[in-house]
Design an enzyme around this catalytic site. Structure first.
Site, PDB file in Angstrom:
ATOM      1  CB  SER A  94      -0.962  -0.049   1.195  1.00  0.00           C
ATOM      2  OG  SER A  94      -1.990   0.892   1.067  1.00  0.00           O
ATOM      3  CG  ASP A 222      -6.814  -3.281  -3.487  1.00  0.00           C
ATOM      4  OD1 ASP A 222      -7.425  -2.437  -2.817  1.00  0.00           O
ATOM      5  OD2 ASP A 222      -5.605  -3.548  -3.317  1.00  0.00           O
ATOM      6  CG  HIS A 251      -5.598  -2.625   0.240  1.00  0.00           C
ATOM      7  ND1 HIS A 251      -4.971  -2.279  -0.938  1.00  0.00           N
ATOM      8  CD2 HIS A 251      -5.026  -1.840   1.210  1.00  0.00           C
ATOM      9  CE1 HIS A 251      -4.077  -1.332  -0.717  1.00  0.00           C
ATOM     10  NE2 HIS A 251      -4.086  -1.057   0.583  1.00  0.00           N
TER      11      HIS A 251
END
Length: 271
Positions: A94, A222, A251
């Site tokens: 991320s 995601d 995610h």
């Protein structure tokens, strides 16, 4: 264990095993504990695994400044300098992916061997004239308003989409509760600042300049970083990258798809 950044901020870190170093770079709001299913696995495979808590996160100091992408990348550089790491394999999730990309652009690839971007928020989220497929500023404003209004509620509401449990992925209620509590351990100020940072950070030129072997892994479900906006575009920008997209993965695939993820990273490292 702690090290100091260039502005004197003390950041906590963990260091396990011996061998080729893998530097795990965390997501926003999370800390080194997010890598529970990766660090033990790779230590047992003969690697040295290190990770640190970003400023404002986990056990690290909570300064009021330093949450811009350049300072965060410089914190990563200070960490590598502190441990004098070379031939580094980056595994970044991320926001961590944006930090690694910026680190490589600012500090070069001398200490790096290869990089793995997992659900990375790259190359550029914000909608602009030259990035029309990006997200509008209103989306960021709405998220920040929800965080300010009731941060625990916002995190709880996001949790199903984060793990894509509606698609049958496995994330127990206890696991979800633990991740929410981990996110809440980050300072409220840091949480707001890094959300703005990752939204506004443009790493397109930095990615085009990468020459080290790179693996991009993303989930096709995601919600936080849609594959069509992030993972696929990232892979298209980096010369010679390997791209893997996991079906029905959100995610948080470092939990829900941990075995597949670990195997793919290990294969890439050994290739």
């Amino acid at each position: 264990m702690f090290f100091e950044t260039t502005d004197g901020t003390r950041l906590a870190y963990e260091d396990y095993g011996q061998g080729r170093p893998i530097v795990f770079v965390t997501s926003s709001m999370l800390n080194t504990e997010m890598w529970e299913y990766q660090i033990p696995f790779f230590v047992e495979q003969g690697f040295r695994c290190v990770s640190f808590d970003r400023r404002g996160h986990g056990r690290s100091d909570r300064p009021s400044t330093g949450y811009d992408i350049d300072t965060l990348a410089d914190d990563l550089a200070a960490f590598l300098d502190h441990l004098d790491l070379h031939d580094v394999i980056f595994v970044a999730h991320s926001l961590g992916g944006a930090e690694v990309a910026r680190y490589l652009g600012r500090h070069g690839e001398d200490r790096a061997d290869r990089a793995v971007f997992v659900s990375a928020i790259l190359p550029f989220l914000k909608q602009t004239e030259d990035n029309p497929e990006g997200a509008p500023e209103a989306a960021l404003d709405a998220m920040l308003a929800a965080i300010r209004a009731d941060r625990p509620k916002w995190l709880t509401r996001q949790s199903q989409a984060y793990f894509a449990t509606q698609l049958g992925t496995e994330a127990s209620p206890a696991m979800i509760d633990w991740k929410i509590r981990m996110c809440l351990s980050a300072s409220p100020w840091a949480t707001l600042q890094v959300q703005q940072t990752v939204f506004h950070t443009d790493n397109r030129e930095y990615l085009r300049g990468l020459t080290l072997p790179t693996l991009v892994i993303h989930g096709d479900a995601d919600f936080s970083a849609p594959a069509e906006l992030t993972g696929r575009r990232t892979a298209a920008l980096i010369p010679g990258t390997v791209y893997k997209e996991y079906p029905a993965a959100g995610h948080g695939l470092y939990v829900t798809h941990k075995d597949q993820l670990n195997a793919d990273i290990l294969d890439f490292i050994k290739s």
